[in-house]
Design a protein around this motif. Structure first.
Motif, mmCIF file in Angstrom:
data_model
loop_
_atom_site.group_PDB
_atom_site.id
_atom_site.type_symbol
_atom_site.label_atom_id
_atom_site.label_comp_id
_atom_site.label_asym_id
_atom_site.label_seq_id
_atom_site.Cartn_x
_atom_site.Cartn_y
_atom_site.Cartn_z
ATOM 1 N N ILE A 22 1.904 -61.870 -55.220
ATOM 2 C CA ILE A 22 0.786 -62.049 -54.294
ATOM 3 C C ILE A 22 -0.429 -62.596 -55.029
ATOM 4 N N VAL A 23 -0.990 -63.691 -54.510
ATOM 5 C CA VAL A 23 -2.209 -64.278 -55.066
ATOM 6 C C VAL A 23 -3.403 -63.760 -54.274
ATOM 7 N N PHE A 24 -4.362 -63.178 -54.996
ATOM 8 C CA PHE A 24 -5.612 -62.698 -54.402
ATOM 9 C C PHE A 24 -6.761 -63.562 -54.871
ATOM 10 N N GLU A 25 -7.730 -63.801 -53.978
ATOM 11 C CA GLU A 25 -8.972 -64.456 -54.387
ATOM 12 C C GLU A 25 -10.141 -63.618 -53.906
ATOM 13 N N ASN A 26 -11.162 -63.528 -54.763
ATOM 14 C CA ASN A 26 -12.356 -62.770 -54.434
ATOM 15 C C ASN A 26 -13.331 -63.707 -53.746
ATOM 16 N N THR A 27 -13.671 -63.395 -52.498
ATOM 17 C CA THR A 27 -14.519 -64.279 -51.694
ATOM 18 C C THR A 27 -15.987 -64.222 -52.100
ATOM 19 N N ILE A 28 -16.358 -63.260 -52.950
ATOM 20 C CA ILE A 28 -17.739 -63.138 -53.414
ATOM 21 C C ILE A 28 -17.931 -63.745 -54.795
ATOM 22 N N THR A 29 -16.979 -63.474 -55.710
ATOM 23 C CA THR A 29 -17.140 -63.935 -57.105
ATOM 24 C C THR A 29 -16.372 -65.205 -57.427
ATOM 25 N N GLY A 30 -15.278 -65.479 -56.693
ATOM 26 C CA GLY A 30 -14.435 -66.629 -56.992
ATOM 27 C C GLY A 30 -13.301 -66.328 -57.954
ATOM 28 N N ASP A 31 -13.157 -65.074 -58.396
ATOM 29 C CA ASP A 31 -12.046 -64.702 -59.285
ATOM 30 C C ASP A 31 -10.724 -64.775 -58.540
ATOM 31 N N ARG A 32 -9.664 -65.131 -59.290
ATOM 32 C CA ARG A 32 -8.305 -65.189 -58.737
ATOM 33 C C ARG A 32 -7.369 -64.380 -59.617
ATOM 34 N N TYR A 33 -6.494 -63.621 -58.973
ATOM 35 C CA TYR A 33 -5.475 -62.835 -59.671
ATOM 36 C C TYR A 33 -4.136 -63.031 -58.988
ATOM 37 N N VAL A 34 -3.061 -62.846 -59.748
ATOM 38 C CA VAL A 34 -1.717 -62.746 -59.178
ATOM 39 C C VAL A 34 -1.248 -61.324 -59.412
ATOM 40 N N TRP A 35 -0.853 -60.674 -58.326
ATOM 41 C CA TRP A 35 -0.175 -59.385 -58.434
ATOM 42 C C TRP A 35 1.300 -59.687 -58.623
ATOM 43 N N LEU A 36 1.848 -59.312 -59.764
ATOM 44 C CA LEU A 36 3.280 -59.445 -60.001
ATOM 45 C C LEU A 36 3.952 -58.244 -59.356
ATOM 46 N N MET A 37 4.892 -58.522 -58.492
ATOM 47 C CA MET A 37 5.502 -57.482 -57.668
ATOM 48 C C MET A 37 6.961 -57.272 -58.048
ATOM 49 N N ASN A 38 7.413 -56.045 -57.850
ATOM 50 C CA ASN A 38 8.826 -55.703 -57.921
ATOM 51 C C ASN A 38 9.188 -55.217 -56.526
ATOM 52 N N GLY A 39 9.566 -56.143 -55.671
ATOM 53 C CA GLY A 39 9.761 -55.831 -54.259
ATOM 54 C C GLY A 39 8.416 -55.575 -53.623
ATOM 55 N N THR A 40 8.214 -54.365 -53.107
ATOM 56 C CA THR A 40 6.935 -54.000 -52.506
ATOM 57 C C THR A 40 6.072 -53.169 -53.460
ATOM 58 N N THR A 41 6.482 -53.080 -54.723
ATOM 59 C CA THR A 41 5.764 -52.273 -55.710
ATOM 60 C C THR A 41 4.995 -53.167 -56.675
ATOM 61 N N PHE A 42 3.702 -52.863 -56.840
ATOM 62 C CA PHE A 42 2.862 -53.577 -57.793
ATOM 63 C C PHE A 42 3.359 -53.287 -59.199
ATOM 64 N N SER A 43 3.509 -54.345 -60.003
ATOM 65 C CA SER A 43 3.960 -54.196 -61.382
ATOM 66 C C SER A 43 2.806 -54.392 -62.362
ATOM 67 N N SER A 44 2.120 -55.527 -62.256
ATOM 68 C CA SER A 44 0.971 -55.829 -63.110
ATOM 69 C C SER A 44 0.215 -56.998 -62.491
ATOM 70 N N SER A 45 -0.922 -57.339 -63.080
ATOM 71 C CA SER A 45 -1.680 -58.470 -62.562
ATOM 72 C C SER A 45 -1.986 -59.458 -63.682
ATOM 73 N N VAL A 46 -2.192 -60.693 -63.291
ATOM 74 C CA VAL A 46 -2.542 -61.767 -64.218
ATOM 75 C C VAL A 46 -3.808 -62.437 -63.686
ATOM 76 N N TYR A 47 -4.811 -62.534 -64.547
ATOM 77 C CA TYR A 47 -6.064 -63.181 -64.157
ATOM 78 C C TYR A 47 -5.878 -64.695 -64.227
ATOM 79 N N LEU A 48 -6.195 -65.390 -63.142
ATOM 80 C CA LEU A 48 -6.057 -66.847 -63.091
ATOM 81 C C LEU A 48 -7.358 -67.568 -63.415
ATOM 82 N N GLY A 49 -8.464 -66.845 -63.397
ATOM 83 C CA GLY A 49 -9.749 -67.463 -63.693
ATOM 84 C C GLY A 49 -10.662 -67.472 -62.492
#
Length: 166
Positions: A129-156
């Motif tokens: 799942i790719v998330f974007e922050n509508t206030i700051t502009g930060d982007r992250y990817v939630w790495l998932m294992n099915g429906t379980t959050f595994s870790s996140s990666v900052y995209l900038g």
């Protein structure tokens, strides 16, 4: 280059396309619609570019946004990813074709975060799942294992004037 185009006909005001996925398993993507006024959700079953029939998913409050679809269960069928724009809650509706099976709560990261897309970034065969922050502009990817959050990666941060379109 545009090779061909087709029309879906005239759709009443208030209806928008939320996502697409092959809900009936016929090899053609189906269209998931949201009525932004009433909260009604529909799946248009398609045969290529032709409408076949529709299936109602019922009415959800308009604060619930269909963020995307993806096969979170790994059963070859699209599931529906929801986010609540008022509370920040996120859920996956596990689908059995066009029928709701169950829901899984995947977390709350606040209302300033918007789900921008789902895609398999790890090659594991499941959507992340790719998330974007509508206030700051930060982007992250939630790495998932099915429906379980595994870790996140900052995209900038590319600023709030840019949006990821899925």
């Amino acid at each position: 280059m545009l090779c061909a185009s087709f029309t879906l006909g005239i759709v009443p005001v208030g209806w928008t396309i939320a996502a697409a996925g092959d809900f009936d398993g016929d090899g053609s993507p189906d269209i998931l619609w949201t009525n932004t006024t009433t909260g009604e959700r529909l799946i248009w079953l398609m045969n290529g570019t032709s409408y076949v029939s529709s299936v109602s998913l019922g009415v959800m409050g308009t604060q619930w946004r269909i963020a995307d679809t993806g096969d979170f269960l790994g059963d070859g069928q699209p599931d529906i990813l929801w986010e609540n724009t008022s509370t920040g809650d996120r859920y996956v509706w596990l689908m059995d074709g066009t029928a709701f099976s169950s829901s899984v709560y995947i977390g709350n990261v606040g209302t300033q975060w918007r789900i921008a897309a789902t895609e398999d970034f790890t090659g594991a065969g499941q959507p992340d799942i790719v998330f974007e922050n509508t206030i700051t502009g930060d982007r992250y990817v939630w790495l998932m294992n099915g429906t379980t959050f595994s870790s996140s990666v900052y995209l900038g941060n590319v600023g709030t004037q840019w949006q990821i379109r899925n």
